[in-house]
Write an enzyme that holds these catalytic residues in place. Structure first.
Site, PDB file in Angstrom:
ATOM      1  N   LEU A  33       4.635   0.613  -9.055  1.00 46.44           N
ATOM      2  CA  LEU A  33       3.900  -0.245 -10.039  1.00 46.44           C
ATOM      3  C   LEU A  33       4.384  -1.774  -9.949  1.00 46.44           C
ATOM      4  CD1 LEU A  33       2.591   1.469 -12.972  1.00 46.44           C
ATOM      5  CD2 LEU A  33       1.343   1.416 -10.759  1.00 46.44           C
ATOM      6  N   HIS A  34       3.553  -1.982  -9.277  1.00 45.24           N
ATOM      7  CA  HIS A  34       4.035  -3.778  -8.790  1.00 45.24           C
ATOM      8  C   HIS A  34       2.292  -4.854  -8.894  1.00 45.24           C
ATOM      9  CE1 HIS A  34       1.091  -2.996  -5.702  1.00 45.24           C
ATOM     10  NE2 HIS A  34       1.154  -2.729  -5.109  1.00 45.24           N
ATOM     11  N   HIS A  37      -1.299  -4.006  -8.988  1.00 42.40           N
ATOM     12  CA  HIS A  37      -1.857  -2.410  -9.604  1.00 42.40           C
ATOM     13  C   HIS A  37      -2.559  -3.412 -11.421  1.00 42.40           C
ATOM     14  CE1 HIS A  37       1.092   0.604  -6.917  1.00 42.40           C
ATOM     15  NE2 HIS A  37      -0.500   0.294  -7.350  1.00 42.40           N
ATOM     16  N   GLY A 147      -7.386  -1.714  -5.398  1.00 38.70           N
ATOM     17  CA  GLY A 147      -7.437  -2.511  -4.463  1.00 38.70           C
ATOM     18  C   GLY A 147      -7.301  -3.055  -3.215  1.00 38.70           C
ATOM     19  N   LYS A 149      -6.427  -3.689  -0.702  1.00 43.36           N
ATOM     20  CA  LYS A 149      -4.866  -4.162   0.679  1.00 43.36           C
ATOM     21  C   LYS A 149      -5.537  -2.764   1.399  1.00 43.36           C
ATOM     22  CE  LYS A 149      -1.342  -2.205  -0.670  1.00 43.36           C
ATOM     23  NZ  LYS A 149      -1.271  -1.300   0.717  1.00 43.36           N
ATOM     24  N   ARG A 187       5.138   1.042  -1.061  1.00 41.60           N
ATOM     25  CA  ARG A 187       6.115   1.091  -0.719  1.00 41.60           C
ATOM     26  C   ARG A 187       7.288   0.269   0.396  1.00 41.60           C
ATOM     27  NH1 ARG A 187       1.636   4.000   1.341  1.00 41.60           N
ATOM     28  NH2 ARG A 187       1.739   6.209   2.012  1.00 41.60           N
TER      29      ARG A 187
END
Ligand code: PAF
Length: 278
Positions: A33-34, A37, A147, A149, A187
């Protein structure tokens, strides 16, 4: 924060909550997670009363076995981040729990899964659709957060919801970027410190393409992007301009069509994607 590993136990918990009239938000993730998220978790905390995050590296959406094997798994730090965010529950099933039998089901989203990511990752969106449908059946969310992205994935999920009449509201979260512009992605954790810095050229090349599109031919813009990436050691897989709503791939820029630039590129063996509204 409660952690559930079994379908039966989280289903029991959710039924109790829903019977009490609690509005449930789901943030499906594959972990690592970042802040991207966490921004979805924050939206869910704001809009619903019970936020569930699922963490499951879904084997059936990977068309590349190395990508699956090397997908970052950071469960302890994920839990710490989620605890700090105020998330209420985590669903972390094993692959056997989710798929006790080999999956034979296939999902076909028509043209939507044959273009862009679908063209280069055959079967990917079928795997995404199946796991998200399972998660919707297990968690029964009122709202689900994804998201932007993964722009195409967002459209696929909307189609899944519409085609199968899931009583789920779909909410998108904007792309969260690092200070140098690189889109946050699980990633990115696979990149060396050097490669991580270099990878911001993807964002730079999108900015450049967006600026040049009104005056230059799309093909020339694509060549420029490819060169920018090559100079930094990245390999362009695709750069496409698509209609923002239908995702139909466009051959020319048209100022009257709200569109989106979508890119996929390899930094070494790590495949990164990004997009920018035009
Ligand atoms: O975007 C992701 O992380 C995954 O594709 C998802 C939606 C969690 C399904 O496995």
């Amino acid at each position: 924060m409660q952690i559930f590993r079994e379908i039966a136990s989280i289903q029991k918990f959710i039924i109790e909550q829903k019977t009490a009239g609690i509005k449930v938000g789901l943030v499906p993730t594959m972990g690592a997670l970042h802040q991207g998220h966490i921004s979805l978790v924050e939206k869910s905390l704001h809009q619903t009363s019970l936020t569930v995050v699922s963490i499951f590296v879904n084997p059936i959406q990977f068309n590349n076995p190395t990508d699956l094997r090397k997908y970052p798994q950071t469960f302890e730090s994920d839990v710490a981040l989620l605890e700090a965010s105020g998330c209420h529950a985590v669903f972390k099933p094993s692959a056997d729990e989710m798929y006790p039998f080999p999956v034979q089901l296939k999902m076909d989203f028509g043209e939507l899964d044959k273009i862009l990511e679908g063209k280069f990752r055959p079967g990917h969106f079928s795997g995404v659709g199946i796991v998200v449908a399972k998660l919707f059946n297990i968690i029964r969310p009122d709202v689900a957060y994804f998201g932007q992205k993964d722009y195409q994935q967002f459209r696929v999920i909307q189609k899944l919801i519409d085609d199968l009449s899931f009583p789920v509201e779909l909410v998108g979260g904007e792309i969260i970027r690092e200070p140098d512009g690189l889109a946050m992605s699980s990633r990115n954790k696979r990149l060396s410190a050097e490669a991580r810095k270099t990878a911001s050229v993807i964002f730079q090349s999108l900015l450049n393409a967006k600026k040049n599109l009104p005056e230059k031919k799309l093909e020339d813009v694509r060549i420029e992007v490819e060169k920018m990436l090559q100079q930094k050691g990245l390999r362009l897989e695709y750069l496409e301009l698509a209609d923002r709503r239908t995702l139909a791939v466009l051959q020319h820029f048209d100022a009257n069509i709200p569109s989106v630039l979508l890119i996929a590129a390899y930094m070494g063996e790590v495949r990164l994607i990004d997009n920018m509204l035009v």
